[in-house]
Structures are given as structure tokens and as C-alpha cells.
Scaffold this motif. Structure first.
Motif, PDB file in Angstrom:
ATOM      1  N   LEU A 105      26.502-109.703  66.788  1.00 19.23           N
ATOM      2  CA  LEU A 105      27.839-109.532  66.308  1.00 19.23           C
ATOM      3  C   LEU A 105      27.917-108.143  66.396  1.00 19.23           C
ATOM      4  O   LEU A 105      27.370-107.388  65.778  1.00 19.23           O
ATOM      5  CB  LEU A 105      28.181-110.324  65.107  1.00 19.23           C
ATOM      6  CG  LEU A 105      28.592-111.650  65.361  1.00 19.23           C
ATOM      7  CD1 LEU A 105      27.328-112.683  65.533  1.00 19.23           C
ATOM      8  CD2 LEU A 105      29.143-112.244  63.892  1.00 19.23           C
ATOM      9  N   ASP A 109      34.640-108.350  66.592  1.00 19.50           N
ATOM     10  CA  ASP A 109      34.381-109.793  67.096  1.00 19.50           C
ATOM     11  C   ASP A 109      35.195-110.737  66.514  1.00 19.50           C
ATOM     12  O   ASP A 109      35.247-110.737  65.194  1.00 19.50           O
ATOM     13  CB  ASP A 109      32.933-110.160  67.375  1.00 19.50           C
ATOM     14  CG  ASP A 109      32.166-109.404  68.184  1.00 19.50           C
ATOM     15  OD1 ASP A 109      32.627-109.050  69.093  1.00 19.50           O
ATOM     16  OD2 ASP A 109      30.821-109.757  68.229  1.00 19.50           O
ATOM     17  N   LEU A 111      35.997-114.494  65.350  1.00 16.14           N
ATOM     18  CA  LEU A 111      35.124-115.814  65.214  1.00 16.14           C
ATOM     19  C   LEU A 111      35.925-116.945  65.118  1.00 16.14           C
ATOM     20  O   LEU A 111      37.218-116.996  64.539  1.00 16.14           O
ATOM     21  CB  LEU A 111      34.448-115.800  63.851  1.00 16.14           C
ATOM     22  CG  LEU A 111      33.425-114.324  63.486  1.00 16.14           C
ATOM     23  CD1 LEU A 111      32.983-114.198  62.093  1.00 16.14           C
ATOM     24  CD2 LEU A 111      32.512-114.333  64.854  1.00 16.14           C
ATOM     25  N   ASN A 116      37.914-124.544  67.253  1.00 15.77           N
ATOM     26  CA  ASN A 116      38.162-123.084  68.155  1.00 15.77           C
ATOM     27  C   ASN A 116      39.449-122.562  67.648  1.00 15.77           C
ATOM     28  O   ASN A 116      40.066-121.764  68.527  1.00 15.77           O
ATOM     29  CB  ASN A 116      38.578-123.633  69.483  1.00 15.77           C
ATOM     30  CG  ASN A 116      38.163-122.517  70.651  1.00 15.77           C
ATOM     31  OD1 ASN A 116      37.307-121.659  70.239  1.00 15.77           O
ATOM     32  ND2 ASN A 116      38.866-122.367  71.809  1.00 15.77           N
ATOM     33  N   ARG A 234      28.167-119.875  64.518  1.00 19.90           N
ATOM     34  CA  ARG A 234      28.449-120.228  65.897  1.00 19.90           C
ATOM     35  C   ARG A 234      28.627-119.189  66.981  1.00 19.90           C
ATOM     36  O   ARG A 234      28.063-119.463  67.978  1.00 19.90           O
ATOM     37  CB  ARG A 234      29.916-121.000  65.610  1.00 19.90           C
ATOM     38  CG  ARG A 234      30.384-121.854  66.672  1.00 19.90           C
ATOM     39  CD  ARG A 234      31.991-122.595  66.437  1.00 19.90           C
ATOM     40  NE  ARG A 234      31.292-123.551  65.522  1.00 19.90           N
ATOM     41  CZ  ARG A 234      31.673-123.242  64.302  1.00 19.90           C
ATOM     42  NH1 ARG A 234      32.367-122.589  63.611  1.00 19.90           N
ATOM     43  NH2 ARG A 234      31.500-124.575  63.303  1.00 19.90           N
ATOM     44  N   LYS A 235      28.890-118.137  66.371  1.00 25.47           N
ATOM     45  CA  LYS A 235      29.430-116.795  67.391  1.00 25.47           C
ATOM     46  C   LYS A 235      27.521-116.546  67.947  1.00 25.47           C
ATOM     47  O   LYS A 235      27.472-116.171  68.890  1.00 25.47           O
ATOM     48  CB  LYS A 235      29.824-115.698  66.722  1.00 25.47           C
ATOM     49  CG  LYS A 235      30.243-114.568  67.650  1.00 25.47           C
ATOM     50  CD  LYS A 235      31.207-114.850  68.688  1.00 25.47           C
ATOM     51  CE  LYS A 235      31.495-113.546  69.538  1.00 25.47           C
ATOM     52  NZ  LYS A 235      32.271-113.944  70.752  1.00 25.47           N
ATOM     53  N   GLU A 238      26.031-119.058  70.313  1.00 21.45           N
ATOM     54  CA  GLU A 238      26.833-118.536  71.584  1.00 21.45           C
ATOM     55  C   GLU A 238      26.322-117.345  72.257  1.00 21.45           C
ATOM     56  O   GLU A 238      26.076-117.626  73.573  1.00 21.45           O
ATOM     57  CB  GLU A 238      28.367-118.565  71.343  1.00 21.45           C
ATOM     58  CG  GLU A 238      29.162-118.117  72.648  1.00 21.45           C
ATOM     59  CD  GLU A 238      30.641-117.684  72.433  1.00 21.45           C
ATOM     60  OE1 GLU A 238      31.257-116.964  73.129  1.00 21.45           O
ATOM     61  OE2 GLU A 238      31.331-118.112  71.247  1.00 21.45           O
TER      62      GLU A 238
END
Length: 492
Positions: A105, A109, A111, A116, A234-235, A238
Motif C-alpha cells: 500500500l 491509496d 481503501l 466497494n 482487501r487492498k 488485490e
């Protein structure tokens, strides 16, 4: 890898900014030079690259250390208000991570949560984790936002266990599918299903207890109200799913690089500065960092530009190990940038005369830089002193620079040897008239006769400025100061 060195006032910092932009965006830099206002276009381009995090400025000072520059322990207050110590990345390490292909990260960024929707923003990061700023979901909250620290070790452990971000928002009741949380229904530690539960689903509270016992890091309350952990995880998943990211070219600009002790500040990373030992190069080397206990290397796309004052006696000289890793470029005075008629004075000739005398006595490298006497600098002085509406404003600005910059700098150069200072820039002859910037003190002859022979009069050590060239005084004589400057430029 370049160091711009020279005396003060020669525009080393200005040049360093241009060199940084040129190294990162040569085409855009060339286009900026063709703009109607190239300096402003270059400044805008530079500022945009700083905002992107591709140019980072650092100023060294005598107490600057490895812990400030690379990494070191720093006190922090944890989420429970207790004092703790954490390894904090310094600017150089952070920039190297920014340039490398590390999947992590980055500050700024955004999040998102499981729906979503925006869950927070990364506002800080270090070797131990990330700081996430989130806005309260309820309107009756007192604070406009919350900053929460998410430890890297916690997220990595949860990922290594195969759990999913949903574990941080497990409902307190209702039957939930175990697969939604990354839990294997065949796990022997799972309680047997009861009531409405099935082989693949359990009650939310049962899942909370299971995850809490398995991780040994979270209470059941944490697992229903830790959305910031879920957003970070989650980020990160991804980014890792997208594969390695390409490196980004960056520049670190170190102003006054010799004001600290560079070899101590860079520490073991001194070896990695050499291009052939960078990441991906044939002689790539990795260094074990003492605080974070991890291997580290410098990416190929990291450039370092330094500025170095060659005059200041308080500065530390660079040792050979540092010198051989940098290209050195001398930045001297550019008299071509000065006016030949500023208030009736040829400022270009004036600076040339002063510097020629200084070189004769002290050698090259001790000259005055052109920035002292540039028209824009002198006009700024006039505006700051509210002289810009006066007809003699240019001469007042010149006098101000002489009193506050040039003469005091000469005093440093010559170690308060006022005889030499008078010879260089303190006295001239104009049409047989002796014009001096210093006043003569009336000598009390009776008092002097009574003094022992070993006493030396203070007048010869530190003379007093004459009142006639004080630009704020009623005694200010603009015409006399003009004649002084003209005679000095002519070498009289």
C-alpha cells in the motif's frame, strides 16, 4: 548520482531542482524550456513531480543520522494510548520502496469495504504497518475522523492462514457459510453443527469464537468492528493478485549534503549506491538492515543529487568512499545574469571585481554567487522594505545587500581581518575622494597613552559602518553610494 558544489549564492539548489526534473522527465523538461516563461513552467513541472512522490527533498544538518535517513526506532502512542517504539522508515528507504516493484500500500491509496464503498485512506506507513484514516459512519460521532494503525504482521498472519477479509465483519448472529470467511468446513477444531447449522455453515458467534481462538490476536468484539483491518487486507490481496508492478524512477535531492557526515548517514547502504550493485544488476547486493531485520537493495531507478557548499568552515568534507560514488559538477557565479545598469551601477562589473579580488587572496571557490545581486532579488528587497516607490530604491537595495550579506560574508571569509575587508570592498577612490563604508572613531589620545603597550585598539579589529550609507536613515546619501559602487566596479 551527482553533487553540485560551489560557493554560496550560485544557484546550486535551483540547479538541483532542474537536474531532478530533467532526470525524470527529459522530454517534458525540454518542452518547459521552450515555454514563454521557462522558469515558471519548470517550477510547475517540478512541483507536480514532488506531489507525485517522485522527487523528494532532504536537507542534511549536523545532527542528522542513519536513523533519520534510512530507518530507526521512534516512539509512538498505540491505539490504547500507551507509549511504544516502532521501526520507522526514513525518507531514503521509503523512496527506494516507492521506486521498486514491491507490492505494498502507498500513502494516499483509497481503501474500500465489501460493498466497494470508501472505507479509509492510507495516510502513513512504515516498516511495521499502515495508518488508516476513516470517517465515522454515524453522524453523532464527536471526531470528524479516526486514525487507526494496522500492523503489517497481523495482516500477513491472517493471509498466511488462508482467511478472508470478511473475518473482520462477522455478524453476531445468523447462519453464515464458512467458505465466505476462508474456513475449511472439515477443520477438526470447528464445533459440530447444532440446531439450524449445517456441515458448511455455522452461527456467526461460533465463527467469531473459532477465528479468535485460531488467530490468538482478536477478541470476538474485534471481529465485528475492525473494518480498517479488512480494508487493508482487501487492498493488499488485490495488489498481489495483479502481479508485480513495474518500478518507478525517483530522485532524492539532498541539500547541503556535507553539513552532516554522509558516510554515517548512509551507513551500510553506501555500498549499494554504486550502479552495478543495484537491484537487477549483474553485481546486485542485498544488505541486512539492523532495525527491521530484512534484506534491502536500492532499485536502479533511484537517482541522488546533492548540493555542497565549498566555503562554510562548519561543513564536513566528504571522504573518498562518498566522492567516488558521485559525479562532481562545479557551479560558479554567472555574472551574465546580472544587470549592467541597475540604478546607474554596472552590477555585473561590480560582482566581477569583487570576485577577482577574493580569488587573488583566497583562491577559487570563495566567490560571491550571482543570486545576491540579481535584479529580482534586489527588487524583492525593495518591496520588503517599502522602497519600491522611491527613485533611489535600486541603490537602497544594493546598500542593504552590502550591509546584511556581502560585508558579513567577507568577515567570515577573512576571519574578521578588517584590513583585507577594507581593501576588497570597504574603501574606494572617486575623483581623488576617499569613500569608506566604515566610520572613523575619534581617538582619546590621553586614554591611549595610559594603556600598556600590549593592548590593541578595537577599532582595527571591528570597525563601525558609516551612517551615510544606511538606507533607512536620514543620513542616507544615494549619490555617494552610487559613486562608491561605480568606483569599486572600476577597481579604483
Amino acid at each position: 548520482m551527482k553533487i553540485l558544489y560551489g560557493p554560496p549564492g550560485t544557484g546550486k539548489t535551483f540547479r538541483a531542482a532542474r537536474e531532478a526534473v530533467k532526470a525524470l522527465e527529459p522530454d517534458r523538461f525540454a518542452a518547459a524550456l521552450l515555454d514563454e516563461n521557462p522558469e515558471e513552467a519548470g517550477r510547475v513541472l517540478h512541483d507536480s513531480l514532488v506531489a507525485e512522490g517522485r522527487i523528494l527533498w532532504v536537507t542534511f544538518h549536523p545532527s542528522y543520522s542513519y536513523e533519520d535517513f534510512v530507518e530507526g526506532y521512534r516512539p509512538i502512542v498505540d491505539d490504547e494510548g500507551r507509549l511504544a517504539y516502532r521501526v520507522i522508515d526514513g525518507p531514503f528507504k521509503s523512496l527506494c520502496l516507492r521506486a521498486g516493484s514491491e507490492i505494498d500500500l502507498q500513502i494516499g491509496d483509497q481503501l474500500v469495504d465489501g460493498r466497494n464503498l470508501l472505507a479509509g485512506t492510507v495516510i502513513d506507513k512504515d516498516a511495521g504497518g499502515w495508518t488508516i484514516r476513516s470517517t465515522p459512519a454515524r453522524s453523532d460521532q464527536v471526531a470528524p475522523y479516526y486514525d487507526r494503525y494496522v500492523p503489517r504482521s497481523v495482516i500477513e498472519k491472517v493471509i498466511s492462514m488462508g482467511l478472508r477479509p470478511q473475518i473482520f465483519s462477522i455478524p453476531g448472529n445468523g447462519i453464515r457459510e464458512l467458505s465466505d470467511f476462508g474456513i475449511d468446513p472439515a477443520d477438526p477444531d470447528l464445533p459440530a453443527p447444532v440446531g439450524a447449522e449445517t456441515a458448511t455453515a455455522r452461527d456467526g458467534m461460533v465463527i467469531k469464537r473459532f477465528v479468535s481462538a485460531r488467530t490468538r490476536m482478536f477478541s470476538t468484539i474485534d471481529l465485528g468492528n475492525s473494518s480498517h483491518y479488512a480494508a487493508v487486507m482487501r487492498k493488499l490481496l488485490e495488489l498481489r493478485g495483479a502481479g508485480p508492478r513495474g518500478g518507478t524512477s525517483v530522485v532524492l535531492v539532498i541539500d547541503e549534503i556535507n553539513r552532516a557526515e554522509p558516510s554515517r548517514v548512509f551507513g551500510e547502504l553506501l555500498t549499494l549506491l554504486e550502479v552495478d550493485k543495484r537491484q537487477g544488476m549483474p553485481e546486485e547486493k542485498r544488505i541486512w538492515l539492523p532495525y527491521s531485520k530484512e534484506l534491502f537493495t536500492i532499485p536502479r531507478d533511484v537517482s541522488v543529487i546533492g548540493t555542497m557548499n565549498t566555503v562554510d568552515r562548519s561543513l564536513t568534507a566528504l571522504d573518498f568512499a562518498m566522492r567516488r560514488r558521485f559525479e562532481f559538477e562545479y557551479v560558479g557565479p554567472e555574472t551574465s545574469l546580472l544587470s549592467q545598469d541597475y540604478g546607474g551601477v554596472d552590477v555585473k562589473a561590480l560582482l566581477s571585481r569583487l570576485n577577482s579580488r577574493i580569488r587573488l587572496l583566497l583562491g577559487a571557490g570563495h566567490e560571491f554567487g550571482h543570486s545576491y545581486l540579481m535584479s529580482s532579488k534586489l527588487e524583492a528587497v525593495a518591496q520588503s522594505r517599502a522602497w519600491d516607490g522611491l527613485p533611489d530604491a535600486p541603490l537602497r537595495s544594493l546598500a542593504r545587500v552590502f550591509r546584511t550579506a556581502l560585508i558579513p560574508t567577507l568577515a567570515e571569509y577573512f576571519h574578521d581581518d578588517w584590513k583585507k575587508i577594507r581593501a576588497v570592498a570597504g574603501e574606494v577612490r572617486s575623483n581623488a575622494e576617499l569613500i569608506s563604508l566604515f566610520s572613523s572613531v575619534a581617538i582619546d589620545s590621553t586614554f591611549v597613552e595610559r594603556l600598556p603597550d600590549e593592548y590593541e585598539l578595537a577599532e582595527s579589529q571591528a570597525p563601525i559602518y558609516a551612517d551615510w550609507w544606511e538606507p533607512d536613515a536620514n543620513t542616507w546619501d544615494a549619490d555617494k553610494f552610487r559613486r562608491f559602487c561605480i568606483a569599486l566596479a572600476e577597481g579604483n
